[in-house]
Design an enzyme around this catalytic site. Structure first.
Site, PDB file in Angstrom:
ATOM      1  N   ASP D 238       0.818  -1.224   0.000  1.00  0.00           N
ATOM      2  CA  ASP D 238       0.000   0.000   0.000  1.00  0.00           C
ATOM      3  C   ASP D 238       0.851   1.273   0.000  1.00  0.00           C
ATOM      4  O   ASP D 238       0.408   2.321   0.478  1.00  0.00           O
ATOM      5  CB  ASP D 238      -0.966   0.016   1.202  1.00  0.00           C
ATOM      6  CG  ASP D 238      -1.983  -1.115   1.128  1.00  0.00           C
ATOM      7  OD1 ASP D 238      -2.308  -1.554   0.012  1.00  0.00           O
ATOM      8  OD2 ASP D 238      -2.443  -1.575   2.195  1.00  0.00           O
ATOM      9  N   ALA D 239       2.053   1.179  -0.512  1.00  0.00           N
ATOM     10  CA  ALA D 239       2.954   2.331  -0.464  1.00  0.00           C
ATOM     11  C   ALA D 239       3.413   2.784  -1.843  1.00  0.00           C
ATOM     12  O   ALA D 239       4.297   3.626  -1.967  1.00  0.00           O
ATOM     13  CB  ALA D 239       4.165   2.015   0.411  1.00  0.00           C
TER      14      ALA D 239
END
Lengths: 294, 294, 294, 294
Positions: D238-239
């Site tokens: 999620d980065a």
């Protein structure tokens, strides 16, 4: 607000006075009723009071029919002008959709119904064009084609087409008749017959850009936001009580075609929200306005 | 919600059970109380019930003091865990503002107070920098400068500075201590002393970008929206109950300096909304969350 | 977009054709110009081309005057219908504010100017009411009171008052005349004299609710969002080119007084954004629309 | 921006210097190219320059292949670090969708593709659950079921399942692999193989609430807005670079189930916007950020 299990929804309005809340909540408390939602509003212009109360069905020692009977006494006692209704979330609501060629609102609503997001079943989709039959039948739902005379041709042929639509709609006795981009203006007698049940999505931020081709009107005016409005249909074009509105930002680079594309997202959301509130008995109408207990 | 004339505001919470609404509204109805606003909430995790009721002062045959006395009986009867308060909109509320150098939130709040938009008076503005003295005194308000040791220097000097701030604040016994871009972390004992009264504006959409230089953090992460959060101060940095949040769209062309400029508008709005709700007794705290009856 | 150091801003428009970008960027590249912002737009209705280019002043071997001279040749070569302008961010822009009694937009703009957020200085504030004198003078700025006849009284007295306002405004030769909730309709001759410089904030989402008391109109219609519109003033009431618009959500519980209070935040933001874009030469007008290179 | 007829889209980036715009626009002008969109950005941290230019295919005397050949010379001349691409809107783009059980994003995307709103065709939908087969096949598209071991079971079985997914995806050589609520974390080697092509929708406003059950995290924290983030998948959970984000307002009355329902609308919109921009070559990646020329 989620309503995971069976509830009774009471909506009530009457001229404001002291003690209404006490009387209604006292009535429910005496019966052991467990209130899960309660909302109130007093209109400062008309001094009318409105409320919506939700009670767990299992908390009451009687059924919906008896609740209606008992509540009728409470309502009568509070005012002889009271308007009220008790609905049961255990009763499935029916909707009928009217469409033409634009399928985005229909596609969106069918998806929401299928996923259980909208508390209703679709009894029928009626189109004045065959374009959307496939989409409807892919969802296992009946599509009915009612041909209309071309735009500009009024009189008997149009009247007959509307009579056919009306007959088909009435056969389902629906809780909502949704004009999901239905490109025909309802005749006054249908507006009246479906008062408070016919819901339209108009592709502008009303009262701006009433009538035909609102995105063209918006483009010509050079607005910086475009919008959509969900309203109850009345005999006065695009002027009925508004359930919900929203807007989307555009800029000078957006053509009418871009507005049409971008605006679809506002139309879908606004119609879905308005319809859900209607089906959950969250919308009370007062004159040309709505109280939406969301 | 407008509150044109004098009202009593009752906030109440206790473990949920049937009959609470009936008991409170019955109590008010029996006294002839005219309810102008009423809101309810039951937290589904803790099964606690919360309500806020607003009554026209002129509709009751007794004053606030007697309302408190009588309501205490009602509350005790409903639950021995009940928490409640009765406030009188006729009593002017006092706030103290803590600032450093950034003046936009201060300027905005002073404008709102001067125009009557915020129901309070500013007892004092305390700054750990002289930068904003002029702005405060132009509004005819007292500015007090309390010097702080430079960042990084902790211990006695900082502690003494905070003691001085605390003494000045307490002298006003304020309903709210607003950290309007005050660039110091409150010591734990002040967080405790001012629990539920110290309101901070943090320039990010929490829980993203806790701590220092949130716009730099946002720029480094490449987010597409920046935000602001108004929260009650607790000993846990930027982790207290959130009153209000909002965001502003940015794009790849915006530098940190642009974000600082754009973000100010979100900070001002979010702080002003959160503070107004607090002063109107619309905010109830439950654990680390707020119920905001707006 | 931040402009930390001195820049020249070129805005240019002419009928579209191939090679315009190449000619302008070639001209700048040949002179060593370092472009920091560049934006383009072609209007699909009129087939006109618009551009805004920002060049670091220090990257060019000549000054603004010579840039204008040289660019004139380029513009003439591209089209004999070309419209263009070169401005220098090193030249301070002047604005004049016209006000009546509502002070929120004035307070907001004065705060933004004081903090350096708006690239201009306030030459004067002219009011047809004394109410805001204190706010202006607290900022160390001159306030001039020009009395107007009461509403409804037209003819010579009103005309003379406007002549006085016009004379005072012209004495400052301002880059913008901002009607910051100025409750008078400009006469046609001033609309013409200040074309492209007179900026109004109207408290509705135009074209809805033109004219007087738009919040009352919005309340009567039952809309779910209220808005504000920043536009250039033309002789056609509230119908000039729109620079910016925004909306705020309301609900059935909001009275007209609530709308007035909530709407102020939209008015302040929309006016501040529109004015900043105008002062940064980001707004090009085409017919009744704007291209806003933001 | 609408692109009604065939266009070539040029994206280009290199270290910033003067004359880049002039060189590219001069090249296009010399060939008679009619530019319909042009956007520029210089990143102030890295001093890299980015541009996207759209040219009418019919305005050039050569085809896409020759445009690529000729532009290669221009690019080489401008910088030996240049990155660029020329795409032809006449070439249909292919996407593959990965899904599990949640169907709202899939339903939304299939509707947009069917209506021509997204410029692509769906080559395949691959599910690690049979739940959505019916929805896919109703659109006349192939659904492929690839069973995965239960959560917690890692190692060879999971690895083999991913190998199968990878093989099926690669067979279509898609322009985008869309994780439309696919409940599996991609292994690092697939993140690498699909770098810049794998697009995920995460149901939070990142960087808040990374990982599992973000709505539960949001509910526990008491935020006032929930969001969705469309990002490129990288090995860091999620980065990856964010293409688009948006938020929806909630209040204290909304349960986790309400958030799930409300959040779906944000997820659908954010994924659809991010995917459209990707397919229209509007997104350039720089480190962990995107430039989105919208």
């Amino acid at each position: 607000m989620s309503t995971p299990d069976r509830r009774y929804v009471i909506t009530f309005s009457c001229p404001d006075r002291t003690g209404i809340v006490a009387r209604i909540s006292g009535f429910l408390a005496d019966a052991g009723g467990w209130i899960t939602e309660a909302a109130y509003h007093t209109d400062s212009d008309t001094e009318w009071f409105f409320t919506r109360q939700v009670v767990r069905a299992s908390s009451l020692p009687f059924d919906a029919a008896e609740l209606r009977e008992r509540f009728a006494d409470v309502a009568r006692e509070l005012s002889d002008q009271a308007t009220w209704r008790v609905t049961d979330t255990g009763d499935t609501k029916r909707i009928v959709l009217l469409v033409t060629k634009e399928g985005h609102c229909l596609h969106d609503l069918l998806g929401r119904v299928a996923s259980g997001e909208l508390p209703c079943e679709v009894s029928a989709v009626i189109g004045n064009n065959e374009a959307l039959r496939g989409m409807v039948e892919a969802h296992g739902l009946p599509f009915s084609y009612v041909p209309f005379p071309p735009p500009g041709v009024n009189g008997d042929a149009r009247s007959a087409a509307f009579d056919e639509v009306a007959a088909q709609v009435e056969a389902h006795d629906p809780h909502a008749v949704v004009l999901a981009r239905f490109m025909q203006i309802l005749p006054a007698k249908l507006c009246e017959a479906w008062a408070g049940r016919a819901i339209n999505i108009h592709h502008s931020f009303l009262p701006s850009f009433v009538g035909a081709r609102p995105y063209h009107q918006a483009h010509a005016r050079g607005v910086k936001l475009i919008g959509a409005t969900c309203h109850y249909v009345t005999a006065d074009l695009d002027a009925g009580p508004i359930l919900e509105q929203d807007v989307i930002r555009i800029d000078h680079g957006d053509t009418v075609a871009d507005m049409v594309r971008l605006g679809r997202d506002a139309e879908k959301l606004v119609l879905a929200r308005g319809l859900r509130w209607h089906l959950e008995d969250r919308v009370l109408v007062q004159g040309n306005k709505t109280i939406t207990f969301t």
